[in-house]
Design a protein around this motif. Structure first.
Motif, PDB file in Angstrom:
ATOM      1  N   GLY A  11     -11.394   9.447  85.398  1.00  0.00           N
ATOM      2  CA  GLY A  11     -10.885   8.640  84.303  1.00  0.00           C
ATOM      3  C   GLY A  11      -9.405   8.366  84.457  1.00  0.00           C
ATOM      4  N   SER A  12      -8.917   7.423  83.697  1.00  0.00           N
ATOM      5  CA  SER A  12      -7.480   7.175  83.692  1.00  0.00           C
ATOM      6  C   SER A  12      -6.840   7.989  82.573  1.00  0.00           C
ATOM      7  CB  SER A  12      -7.193   5.683  83.535  1.00  0.00           C
ATOM      8  OG  SER A  12      -7.849   5.179  82.387  1.00  0.00           O
ATOM      9  N   VAL A  32     -13.882  26.374  85.433  1.00  0.00           N
ATOM     10  CA  VAL A  32     -13.481  24.992  85.194  1.00  0.00           C
ATOM     11  C   VAL A  32     -12.349  24.662  86.158  1.00  0.00           C
ATOM     12  CG1 VAL A  32     -12.530  23.336  83.543  1.00  0.00           C
ATOM     13  CG2 VAL A  32     -14.047  25.142  82.739  1.00  0.00           C
ATOM     14  N   SER A  33     -12.436  23.490  86.785  1.00  0.00           N
ATOM     15  CA  SER A  33     -11.360  22.951  87.603  1.00  0.00           C
ATOM     16  C   SER A  33     -11.066  21.558  87.095  1.00  0.00           C
ATOM     17  CB  SER A  33     -11.754  22.896  89.083  1.00  0.00           C
ATOM     18  OG  SER A  33     -10.767  22.186  89.829  1.00  0.00           O
ATOM     19  N   ALA A  34      -9.776  21.258  86.841  1.00  0.00           N
ATOM     20  CA  ALA A  34      -9.392  19.959  86.297  1.00  0.00           C
ATOM     21  C   ALA A  34      -8.053  19.522  86.873  1.00  0.00           C
ATOM     22  CB  ALA A  34      -9.307  20.040  84.783  1.00  0.00           C
ATOM     23  N   ALA A 133      -1.042  18.629  87.016  1.00  0.00           N
ATOM     24  CA  ALA A 133      -1.405  19.571  88.075  1.00  0.00           C
ATOM     25  C   ALA A 133      -2.915  19.697  88.159  1.00  0.00           C
ATOM     26  CB  ALA A 133      -0.795  20.951  87.769  1.00  0.00           C
ATOM     27  N   THR A 134      -3.353  20.564  89.060  1.00  0.00           N
ATOM     28  CA  THR A 134      -4.749  20.981  89.096  1.00  0.00           C
ATOM     29  C   THR A 134      -4.793  22.397  88.561  1.00  0.00           C
ATOM     30  OG1 THR A 134      -5.320  19.584  90.968  1.00  0.00           O
ATOM     31  CG2 THR A 134      -6.729  21.485  90.581  1.00  0.00           C
ATOM     32  N   LYS A 135      -5.680  22.629  87.617  1.00  0.00           N
ATOM     33  CA  LYS A 135      -5.808  23.940  86.982  1.00  0.00           C
ATOM     34  C   LYS A 135      -7.222  24.448  87.207  1.00  0.00           C
ATOM     35  CE  LYS A 135      -4.381  26.993  83.800  1.00  0.00           C
ATOM     36  NZ  LYS A 135      -3.096  27.641  83.740  1.00  0.00           N
ATOM     37  N   GLU A 136      -7.339  25.702  87.607  1.00  0.00           N
ATOM     38  CA  GLU A 136      -8.639  26.348  87.735  1.00  0.00           C
ATOM     39  C   GLU A 136      -8.686  27.536  86.794  1.00  0.00           C
ATOM     40  OE1 GLU A 136      -9.399  27.377  91.794  1.00  0.00           O
ATOM     41  OE2 GLU A 136      -9.534  25.289  92.415  1.00  0.00           O
ATOM     42  N   ILE A 137      -9.789  27.647  86.091  1.00  0.00           N
ATOM     43  CA  ILE A 137      -9.996  28.759  85.162  1.00  0.00           C
ATOM     44  C   ILE A 137     -11.273  29.444  85.599  1.00  0.00           C
ATOM     45  CG2 ILE A 137     -10.232  29.428  82.749  1.00  0.00           C
ATOM     46  CD1 ILE A 137      -9.232  26.506  82.132  1.00  0.00           C
ATOM     47  N   ASN A 138     -11.187  30.735  85.852  1.00  0.00           N
ATOM     48  CA  ASN A 138     -12.331  31.486  86.355  1.00  0.00           C
ATOM     49  C   ASN A 138     -12.361  32.832  85.653  1.00  0.00           C
ATOM     50  OD1 ASN A 138     -14.459  32.375  87.865  1.00  0.00           O
ATOM     51  ND2 ASN A 138     -13.308  32.603  89.767  1.00  0.00           N
ATOM     52  N   ALA A 139     -13.433  33.094  84.927  1.00  0.00           N
ATOM     53  CA  ALA A 139     -13.570  34.363  84.211  1.00  0.00           C
ATOM     54  C   ALA A 139     -15.051  34.598  83.945  1.00  0.00           C
ATOM     55  CB  ALA A 139     -12.801  34.314  82.887  1.00  0.00           C
ATOM     56  N   PRO A 140     -15.433  35.817  83.633  1.00  0.00           N
ATOM     57  CA  PRO A 140     -16.843  36.037  83.285  1.00  0.00           C
ATOM     58  C   PRO A 140     -17.298  35.117  82.150  1.00  0.00           C
ATOM     59  CG  PRO A 140     -15.764  38.126  83.638  1.00  0.00           C
ATOM     60  CD  PRO A 140     -14.687  37.070  83.680  1.00  0.00           C
ATOM     61  N   THR A 141     -16.400  34.846  81.191  1.00  0.00           N
ATOM     62  CA  THR A 141     -16.688  33.879  80.141  1.00  0.00           C
ATOM     63  C   THR A 141     -15.400  33.153  79.784  1.00  0.00           C
ATOM     64  OG1 THR A 141     -18.451  35.257  79.248  1.00  0.00           O
ATOM     65  CG2 THR A 141     -17.609  33.516  77.821  1.00  0.00           C
ATOM     66  N   ASP A 155      -7.337  14.963  79.255  1.00  0.00           N
ATOM     67  CA  ASP A 155      -6.608  13.709  79.117  1.00  0.00           C
ATOM     68  C   ASP A 155      -5.629  13.506  80.266  1.00  0.00           C
ATOM     69  OD1 ASP A 155      -4.967  15.796  78.199  1.00  0.00           O
ATOM     70  OD2 ASP A 155      -3.988  14.561  76.690  1.00  0.00           O
ATOM     71  N   GLY A 156      -5.236  12.250  80.469  1.00  0.00           N
ATOM     72  CA  GLY A 156      -4.282  11.884  81.511  1.00  0.00           C
ATOM     73  C   GLY A 156      -3.570  10.616  81.107  1.00  0.00           C
ATOM     74  N   THR A 157      -2.653  10.139  81.975  1.00  0.00           N
ATOM     75  CA  THR A 157      -1.968   8.876  81.707  1.00  0.00           C
ATOM     76  C   THR A 157      -2.525   7.760  82.573  1.00  0.00           C
ATOM     77  OG1 THR A 157      -0.221   9.428  83.279  1.00  0.00           O
ATOM     78  CG2 THR A 157       0.192   9.942  80.969  1.00  0.00           C
ATOM     79  N   ALA A 158      -2.800   8.026  83.845  1.00  0.00           N
ATOM     80  CA  ALA A 158      -3.367   7.017  84.750  1.00  0.00           C
ATOM     81  C   ALA A 158      -4.486   7.582  85.618  1.00  0.00           C
ATOM     82  CB  ALA A 158      -2.271   6.429  85.639  1.00  0.00           C
ATOM     83  N   ALA A 159      -4.563   8.918  85.738  1.00  0.00           N
ATOM     84  CA  ALA A 159      -5.608   9.528  86.576  1.00  0.00           C
ATOM     85  C   ALA A 159      -5.861  10.958  86.111  1.00  0.00           C
ATOM     86  CB  ALA A 159      -5.186   9.539  88.035  1.00  0.00           C
ATOM     87  N   CYS A 160      -7.113  11.249  85.813  1.00  0.00           N
ATOM     88  CA  CYS A 160      -7.496  12.610  85.451  1.00  0.00           C
ATOM     89  C   CYS A 160      -8.961  12.811  85.803  1.00  0.00           C
ATOM     90  CB  CYS A 160      -7.242  12.895  83.972  1.00  0.00           C
ATOM     91  SG  CYS A 160      -8.122  11.812  82.827  1.00  0.00           S
TER      92      CYS A 160
END
Length: 170
Positions: A11-12, A32-34, A133-141, A155-160
């Motif tokens: 998405g933008s 989750v990776s975003a 940035a790229t954020k990764e979240i990793n946990a049992p829950t 959300d993003g401004t031009a690319a997400c």
């Protein structure tokens, strides 16, 4: 435990993933990776707080969902439409509500609906800052939904993009 993984749309200004669930499935997000280009971007975790049953067949190329709207349904509500036949869900935004009869969305449904399918009002239940940035979240829950679908938005401004959401149904 049944594992799942979903990739979000590119998405933008918005990327999202719907983790579908019917009945009393419990969703447990474990990873989750975003990626976003917005300095203040957030991953929003949303859960179903109200729902309505679809009352008549609806084609994927229309914006009207036949149902008795959930209590308090209003324009700009973010919803997930869940098809029991296909086991899939799609995100939508409400444009207008006709009391006792239907909900109209800003865009066509994205999937065919049948009586007994559901429309879920999605409400933010948690968030994680991503930034540009790229954020990764990793946990049992990372996030749990006790009943109904989950919606993960970025959300993003031009690319997400929500790169990946993984976890298990329990």
């Amino acid at each position: 435990m049944i594992p799942f993984s979903f990739t979000g749309n590119a998405g933008s200004t918005l990327s999202h993933v719907v983790v579908p669930a019917g009945g009393r499935d419990r969703i447990r997000v474990q990873y989750v990776s975003a990626t976003s280009d917005k300095a203040t971007s957030l991953i929003l975790f949303k859960t179903s707080t109200k729902s309505a049953a679809v009352t008549a067949t609806g084609a994927a190329n229309q914006a009207v969902v036949s149902c008795v709207p959930y209590a308090g349904a209003a324009a700009n509500d973010v919803v997930v439409l869940f098809s029991k036949v296909s086991g899939t869900g799609v995100r939508g935004v409400v444009t207008s509500v006709q009391a006792g009869a239907s909900i109209t969305l800003t865009a066509n449904l994205g999937l065919a609906m049948a009586p007994g399918d559901t429309v879920h009002l999605m409400t933010a239940a948690g968030q994680v800052p991503v930034g540009a940035a790229t954020k990764e979240i990793n946990a049992p829950t990372v996030f749990v939904v006790h009943e109904g679908p989950a919606l993960i938005e970025l959300d993003g401004t031009a690319a997400c993009r929500v790169n990946l959401v993984a976890g298990e149904y329990s």
